[in-house]
Scaffold this motif. Sequence first.
Motif, PDB file in Angstrom:
ATOM      1  N   ALA A 142       2.820   1.468  -3.282  1.00 50.12           N
ATOM      2  CA  ALA A 142       1.967   1.860  -4.515  1.00 50.12           C
ATOM      3  C   ALA A 142       1.774   3.442  -4.613  1.00 50.12           C
ATOM      4  O   ALA A 142       1.495   3.876  -5.751  1.00 50.12           O
ATOM      5  CB  ALA A 142       0.723   1.271  -4.410  1.00 50.12           C
ATOM      6  N   THR A 143       2.149   3.909  -3.520  1.00 46.87           N
ATOM      7  CA  THR A 143       2.085   5.614  -3.634  1.00 46.87           C
ATOM      8  C   THR A 143       3.280   6.422  -3.768  1.00 46.87           C
ATOM      9  O   THR A 143       3.290   7.477  -3.592  1.00 46.87           O
ATOM     10  CB  THR A 143       1.297   6.185  -2.179  1.00 46.87           C
ATOM     11  OG1 THR A 143       2.184   5.911  -1.011  1.00 46.87           O
ATOM     12  CG2 THR A 143      -0.027   5.312  -2.214  1.00 46.87           C
ATOM     13  N   GLU A 144       4.506   5.517  -3.730  1.00 49.06           N
ATOM     14  CA  GLU A 144       5.845   6.084  -3.922  1.00 49.06           C
ATOM     15  C   GLU A 144       6.138   6.395  -5.237  1.00 49.06           C
ATOM     16  O   GLU A 144       6.220   5.154  -6.069  1.00 49.06           O
ATOM     17  CB  GLU A 144       6.783   5.279  -2.694  1.00 49.06           C
ATOM     18  CG  GLU A 144       6.300   5.434  -1.481  1.00 49.06           C
ATOM     19  CD  GLU A 144       7.499   4.649  -0.798  1.00 49.06           C
ATOM     20  OE1 GLU A 144       7.782   4.947   0.534  1.00 49.06           O
ATOM     21  OE2 GLU A 144       7.830   3.380  -1.013  1.00 49.06           O
ATOM     22  N   THR A 172       4.876  -3.401  -7.461  1.00 51.86           N
ATOM     23  CA  THR A 172       4.147  -2.086  -8.125  1.00 51.86           C
ATOM     24  C   THR A 172       4.570  -1.519  -9.382  1.00 51.86           C
ATOM     25  O   THR A 172       3.797  -0.883  -9.983  1.00 51.86           O
ATOM     26  CB  THR A 172       4.477  -0.932  -6.663  1.00 51.86           C
ATOM     27  OG1 THR A 172       5.756  -0.805  -6.623  1.00 51.86           O
ATOM     28  CG2 THR A 172       3.787  -1.260  -5.520  1.00 51.86           C
ATOM     29  N   THR A 196       0.761  -1.161   0.038  1.00 51.97           N
ATOM     30  CA  THR A 196      -0.030  -0.111   0.054  1.00 51.97           C
ATOM     31  C   THR A 196       0.932   1.122   0.085  1.00 51.97           C
ATOM     32  O   THR A 196       0.586   2.081  -0.854  1.00 51.97           O
ATOM     33  CB  THR A 196      -0.920  -0.157   1.295  1.00 51.97           C
ATOM     34  OG1 THR A 196      -1.753  -1.086   1.303  1.00 51.97           O
ATOM     35  CG2 THR A 196      -1.798   1.121   1.254  1.00 51.97           C
ATOM     36  N   VAL A 197       1.921   1.516   0.681  1.00 52.63           N
ATOM     37  CA  VAL A 197       3.024   2.539   0.893  1.00 52.63           C
ATOM     38  C   VAL A 197       3.697   2.469  -0.570  1.00 52.63           C
ATOM     39  O   VAL A 197       3.578   3.455  -1.156  1.00 52.63           O
ATOM     40  CB  VAL A 197       3.739   2.178   2.132  1.00 52.63           C
ATOM     41  CG1 VAL A 197       4.621   3.431   2.058  1.00 52.63           C
ATOM     42  CG2 VAL A 197       3.032   2.351   3.288  1.00 52.63           C
ATOM     43  N   VAL A 215       5.179   7.213  -8.009  1.00 53.19           N
ATOM     44  CA  VAL A 215       4.321   6.790  -8.989  1.00 53.19           C
ATOM     45  C   VAL A 215       4.726   7.131 -10.282  1.00 53.19           C
ATOM     46  O   VAL A 215       4.527   6.432 -11.345  1.00 53.19           O
ATOM     47  CB  VAL A 215       2.754   7.195  -8.564  1.00 53.19           C
ATOM     48  CG1 VAL A 215       1.853   6.940  -9.550  1.00 53.19           C
ATOM     49  CG2 VAL A 215       2.493   6.501  -7.225  1.00 53.19           C
TER      50      VAL A 215
END
Length: 253
Positions: free
Chosen positions: A72-74, A102, A69-70, A76
Amino acid sequence: MLAAERKAKIIEFVKRTNIATVTQLSEEFNVHEATIRRDLSEIEREGHLRRTHGGVILGEGIHSEPSFTVRATERVEEKQRIGEKAAEMIQEGDSIILDSGTTTFQIAKYIANKTNITVVTNDINIAAELRDSKGIKVIVTGGVLYPESFMLNGMFTNDVLKKLHVHKAFIGTPAIHPKKGLTHFEELFVPAKMEMINAASEVIVVTDHTKLGGVSLHMVSPINKVDKLITGEEASDTQIQQFKESGVEIIIS
């Protein structure tokens, strides 16, 4: 000097000296100490070095990574560029492996409209992303589900991969080094990655620039088994040159 290049050079400097002070680095790179402190904070978050009072020492390598989850937001936007570039290499008629991750997930997004492609994956997220792609045959390896990442792994995964041969394998990694190759902090994940590499005619590593130069505990593959490396334009010239000297074709996105 760009910040990314300076950080890469700081890492190289500390690898040579094992320890350095903020003042020493400030003088070496001709920047303010506040700039060095910001650089060191970012480098430490990336897992390359460890801060000490007034300086930095060589870290103990890559020993973990954030949750899916983390991650996937880094970075991007960088991962999207990598995914798009990788998708350009996939041609009609290809059979490919998409490793769990990811960055490989971004590849799936960019191939969704391609036709006559077979995708083998150990990632439930990737399989779900391609579920409506009529021109793509998806083979899910099976295995033990890791709920935090939707990855499949274990004996069943390895047994399936051993029986396959694909044109290209797109491999994700938490660490890749121009001399020490692909490494991983978790021994349980190593066999599946090794089988993916063995199953492919061409091995393409896809990873953002923060993983370049990293080393972890368990060997996955020597660098000479990697045909191509796709990473972001954020990589420093020094990092790019080091991988080129190791015989890897590096593609910047």
